[in-house]
Write an enzyme that holds these catalytic residues in place. Structure first.
Site, PDB file in Angstrom:
ATOM      1  N   LYS A 107       0.850  -1.206   0.000  1.00  0.00           N
ATOM      2  CA  LYS A 107       0.000   0.000   0.000  1.00  0.00           C
ATOM      3  C   LYS A 107       0.874   1.240   0.000  1.00  0.00           C
ATOM      4  O   LYS A 107       2.044   1.196   0.415  1.00  0.00           O
ATOM      5  CB  LYS A 107      -0.943   0.013   1.209  1.00  0.00           C
ATOM      6  CG  LYS A 107      -0.254   0.090   2.588  1.00  0.00           C
ATOM      7  CD  LYS A 107      -0.042   1.501   3.130  1.00  0.00           C
ATOM      8  CE  LYS A 107       0.687   1.490   4.469  1.00  0.00           C
ATOM      9  NZ  LYS A 107       1.268   2.730   4.910  1.00  0.00           N
ATOM     10  N   ASP A 150      -2.527  -1.663  10.345  1.00  0.00           N
ATOM     11  CA  ASP A 150      -2.695  -1.617   8.883  1.00  0.00           C
ATOM     12  C   ASP A 150      -3.315  -2.886   8.302  1.00  0.00           C
ATOM     13  O   ASP A 150      -3.631  -2.928   7.114  1.00  0.00           O
ATOM     14  CB  ASP A 150      -1.329  -1.406   8.197  1.00  0.00           C
ATOM     15  CG  ASP A 150      -0.873   0.046   8.257  1.00  0.00           C
ATOM     16  OD1 ASP A 150      -1.731   0.928   8.504  1.00  0.00           O
ATOM     17  OD2 ASP A 150       0.329   0.287   8.055  1.00  0.00           O
TER      18      ASP A 150
HETATM   19  O1  C5P Z   1      -0.488  -1.233  15.246  1.00  0.00           O
HETATM   20  P1  C5P Z   1       0.958  -1.330  14.952  1.00  0.00           P
HETATM   21  O2  C5P Z   1       1.614  -2.496  15.641  1.00  0.00           O
HETATM   22  O3  C5P Z   1       1.270  -1.312  13.487  1.00  0.00           O
HETATM   23  O4  C5P Z   1       1.614  -0.007  15.537  1.00  0.00           O
HETATM   24  C1  C5P Z   1       2.987   0.091  15.805  1.00  0.00           C
HETATM   25  C2  C5P Z   1       3.226   1.296  16.678  1.00  0.00           C
HETATM   26  O5  C5P Z   1       2.998   2.504  15.947  1.00  0.00           O
HETATM   27  C3  C5P Z   1       2.330   1.411  17.893  1.00  0.00           C
HETATM   28  O6  C5P Z   1       2.844   0.697  18.976  1.00  0.00           O
HETATM   29  C4  C5P Z   1       2.346   2.910  18.164  1.00  0.00           C
HETATM   30  O7  C5P Z   1       3.530   3.290  18.808  1.00  0.00           O
HETATM   31  C5  C5P Z   1       2.407   3.489  16.760  1.00  0.00           C
HETATM   32  N1  C5P Z   1       1.072   3.837  16.227  1.00  0.00           N
HETATM   33  C6  C5P Z   1       0.393   4.936  16.721  1.00  0.00           C
HETATM   34  N2  C5P Z   1      -0.843   5.242  16.210  1.00  0.00           N
HETATM   35  C7  C5P Z   1      -1.390   4.504  15.234  1.00  0.00           C
HETATM   36  C8  C5P Z   1      -0.720   3.390  14.712  1.00  0.00           C
HETATM   37  C9  C5P Z   1       0.523   3.085  15.238  1.00  0.00           C
HETATM   38  O8  C5P Z   1       0.881   5.650  17.609  1.00  0.00           O
HETATM   39  N3  C5P Z   1      -2.594   4.840  14.756  1.00  0.00           N
END
Ligand code: C5P
Length: 282
Positions: free
Chosen positions: A9, A135
């Protein structure tokens, strides 16, 4: 044997609205898929095991891999007794801002849904997938969408105007938590979400190029100087618009014509190894 394609993406926009109590950021982002794909196959096993074979030795094939975690989640949720062998052919660069790992996880959920005849809808899989990563729900649908919440609330949109996309990933990867951690929400920054929505709804390529904006871009540019250099390089070599995707460090440039895309490709090939020319899919 069941086959699935996991598409990368790109973010057309990414806005962060506020920091939530759970530590995540409330986002509003428009994403679309591009024709840069990992390929997965799925086969049942007699035993209970999840066996993941990856064609790149530096990529883990255990619970550190989101595809493995997705398989485990499917087995537990749907009480699947048999095991599964997953073969993953990696083409999407890792730690790039292209959701490669998330897309593999989503493809695993779609693949196992078919392999074990679970008849789950995409809406059900998408909801379930949010525990794996922010994502993944987008990647379940794998088409143009505006994503809200922490990324998991998906509203599907029409296809984007067709475009050539030159993708370039600087060598040095970036950590998403670090980028979000360095974000200063008090700094003003304009993200053109409405303009981008209008561009998609009216199939207006020029307007789409003028709407590309990512709140995390200046944060990542501070940490990795190659990002700005690549972006400038793309614009100077005829890209109609250029932006960092996700939390980076990958930068893409849009082009209307193939010749224009080749020119940009040649210009950036000298400064990084991971460069691709693809088409928009979403
Ligand atoms: O959800 P994911 O594991 O991909 O997110 C990784 C990190 O990115 C989270 O632990 C957070 O620190 C940050 N994040 C965030 N806000 C989001 C998505 C991710 O702060 N909407």
């Amino acid at each position: 044997m069941i086959y699935e394609t996991a598409s990368a993406k790109i973010n057309l926009t990414l806005d962060t609205l506020f920091k939530r109590d759970d530590g995540y950021h409330e986002v509003e982002m428009i994403m679309t898929t591009i024709d840069l794909n990992d390929r997965l196959s799925f086969e049942k096993r007699e035993d209970q095991k999840i066996v993941l074979n990856v064609d790149e030795s530096f990529i883990p094939s255990d619970e550190r891999n989101l595809a493995y975690r997705a398989a485990l989640l499917m087995k537990e949720t749907y009480n699947i007794k048999e095991g599964v062998t997953i073969t993953l052919e990696k083409n999407i660069p890792v730690a790039a801002g292209l959701a490669g790992g998330s897309s593999d996880a989503a493809a695993t959920m779609r693949g196992m849904n078919r392999l074990f005849n679970l008849n789950a809808t995409l809406d059900e899989l998408s909801e379930l997938s949010a525990t794996i990563g922010s994502d993944v729900p987008f990647c379940i649908y794998s088409q143009t969408a505006i994503c809200r919440g922490r990324g998991e609330i998906i509203e599907l949109l029409p296809k984007t105007p067709a475009a050539w996309v030159v993708i370039a990933k600087p060598v040095l990867g970036l950590s998403t938590p670090e980028i979000y951690g360095n974000l200063d929400l008090s700094k003003p920054f304009e993200v053109h979400t409405d303009r981008c929505l209008k561009a998609i709804q009216t199939n207006d390529y020029e307007l789409l190029c003028q709407s590309l904006s990512n709140r995390l871009e200046p944060v990542s540019m501070e940490l990795n100087k190659d990002i700005k250099k690549l972006k400038d390089n793309m614009i100077n070599n005829g890209a109609d618009g250029a932006l960092m995707s996700g939390s980076g460090p990958t930068v893409y440039g849009l082009a209307h014509k193939e010749r224009q895309a080749r020119h940009i490709y040649n210009a950036v090939s000298g400064c990084c190894n991971d460069v691709y020319i693809v088409r928009t899919l979403g």
